[in-house]
Design an enzyme around this catalytic site. Structure first.
Site, PDB file in Angstrom:
ATOM      1  N   TRP A 105       5.061  -9.360  -9.242  1.00 55.04           N
ATOM      2  CA  TRP A 105       5.867  -9.332  -7.799  1.00 55.04           C
ATOM      3  C   TRP A 105       6.773 -10.682  -7.752  1.00 55.04           C
ATOM      4  CZ3 TRP A 105       1.109  -7.314  -8.160  1.00 55.04           C
ATOM      5  CH2 TRP A 105       0.606  -6.255  -7.606  1.00 55.04           C
TER       6      TRP A 105
ATOM      7  N   HIS B  83       7.503  -7.090  -1.965  1.00 57.98           N
ATOM      8  CA  HIS B  83       7.246  -6.865  -1.073  1.00 57.98           C
ATOM      9  C   HIS B  83       8.187  -7.227   0.191  1.00 57.98           C
ATOM     10  CE1 HIS B  83       3.781  -4.642  -2.089  1.00 57.98           C
ATOM     11  NE2 HIS B  83       2.873  -5.453  -2.186  1.00 57.98           N
TER      12      HIS B  83
ATOM     13  N   ARG C 218      -7.985   4.163  -4.621  1.00 56.21           N
ATOM     14  CA  ARG C 218      -9.059   4.562  -3.809  1.00 56.21           C
ATOM     15  C   ARG C 218      -9.102   6.247  -3.695  1.00 56.21           C
ATOM     16  NH1 ARG C 218      -9.420   5.833   1.891  1.00 56.21           N
ATOM     17  NH2 ARG C 218      -6.928   5.913   1.844  1.00 56.21           N
TER      18      ARG C 218
ATOM     19  N   SER D  62      -4.986   2.995   3.953  1.00 57.05           N
ATOM     20  CA  SER D  62      -5.117   2.398   2.858  1.00 57.05           C
ATOM     21  C   SER D  62      -5.358   0.728   2.747  1.00 57.05           C
ATOM     22  CB  SER D  62      -3.932   2.638   1.909  1.00 57.05           C
ATOM     23  OG  SER D  62      -3.917   2.052   0.622  1.00 57.05           O
TER      24      SER D  62
ATOM     25  N   LYS E 158       0.790  -1.199   0.196  1.00 56.40           N
ATOM     26  CA  LYS E 158       0.026   0.072   0.041  1.00 56.40           C
ATOM     27  C   LYS E 158       0.657   1.295   0.094  1.00 56.40           C
ATOM     28  CE  LYS E 158      -3.474  -1.123  -0.525  1.00 56.40           C
ATOM     29  NZ  LYS E 158      -3.796  -1.931  -1.867  1.00 56.40           N
TER      30      LYS E 158
END
Ligand code: A3P
Length: 284
Positions: free
Chosen positions: A74, A96, A245, A126, A41
């Site tokens: 990823w 990540h 968003r 988020s 995020k």
């Protein structure tokens, strides 16, 4: 449950498997690979838009013909092997993973890394919304409950502070560019210019402008290859929230109570004590 525990890290079962995690562990990094590293995020999808454009010199087909997860996969997810193995150099990927979980080859090959940090308070907000809309993630409960989990590191990819600290290691200093989500918001064109210098891809003034326009929140929100609208509703319920968003800095102020902010800062300050880290957001 919905998560797999991989070397102490929680990862979603829907997108990760024993095989994909093994692929990441045994991945053969090349010198000319490019990694964008993020805590979830913090701007991953944004980097999946920017990198192919910078590396291709502004070729729009690079972001209009493939969904972001196939364009720049990823490293640890199930699509990685499929996408990366046959791809010509330079291969761009996101991850990540905290630094200690990177493949052994990563430390030998010394590829370039862009590490994006985002105000952790906005990351919690988020992530809270993402957990509400994504059926493959645990229900976040109330914001207060989710905040406690976040601070305890009982969330996907562990503690924010551990992630950030791991990637400040001297081991990677010679090949890493640090940038924040907030800097990218403030001056996207400037950020793209920084990336182009760092990656050795000179871009014309016109191309820079063009890339910055393509990577704005509103353009990406309209790009079906970037806005996750290709994902079926049963996985991401857009009646609850959108993947793209709000795309702003400081939304945490609409969610944190003063008490929650105090609780957050106590943990943050303790865990970041002595760390050479200057945030681009207001940490008062
Ligand atoms: P919000 O939920 O605060 O809107 P990630 O891709 O790492 O999962 O991060 C998702 C967050 O990055 C979301 O934050 C999303 O809106 C934001 N984001 C994605 N593309 C963006 C852009 N072009 N500009 C600003 N924010 C962007």
């Amino acid at each position: 449950g919905k998560y797999i525990l991989y070397k102490g890290l929680l990862v979603p079962r829907e997108t990760h498997s024993a095989e994909s995690l093994k692929y990441a562990e045994e991945f053969k990094t090349r010198d000319d690979d490019v990694f964008a590293v993020t805590y979830p995020k913090s701007g991953t999808t944004w980097m999946q838009e920017i990198l192919p454009l910078v590396l291709s010199g502004g070729d729009l087909s690079s972001v209009q013909s493939q969904p972001n997860w196939d364009r720049v996969p990823w490293l640890e997810e199930t699509r990685a092997a499929l996408v990366l193995d046959g791809r010509p150099a330079p291969r761009a990927m996101v991850t990540h993973l905290p630094l200690p979980l990177m493949p052994a080859s990563f430390f030998k090959a010394k590829p370039k890394v862009i590490y994006v940090t985002r105000n952790p308070k906005d990351v919690v907000v988020s992530s809270f919304h993402f957990h509400q809309m994504a059926s493959f993630l645990d229900d976040p409960g109330t914001f207060d409950e989710f905040l406690d989990k976040f601070l305890a590191g009982e969330v996907l990819f562990g503690k924010w502070t551990d992630h950030v600290k791991s990637w400040r290691s001297p081991e990677v200093q010679d090949r890493i560019l640090y940038i924040t989500y907030e800097e990218m918001l403030e001056d996207l064109r400037g950020a793209v210019l920084k990336f182009s210098h760092f990656l050795g891809k000179e871009l014309s003034e016109e191309t820079l402008t063009h890339i910055a326009e393509q990577c704005s929140f509103s353009s990406m929100k309209q790009n079906t290859m970037s806005n996750y609208s290709l994902v079926p509703k049963e996985f991401m319920d857009t009646s609850k929230s959108h993947f793209l968003r709000k795309g702003v800095a400081g939304d945490w102020k609409n969610y944190f109570s003063p008490e929650q902010e105090t609780r957050f800062l106590a943990v943050y300050r303790e865990e970041m004590k002595g760390v050479d880290f200057k945030s681009s957001w207001d940490e008062n």
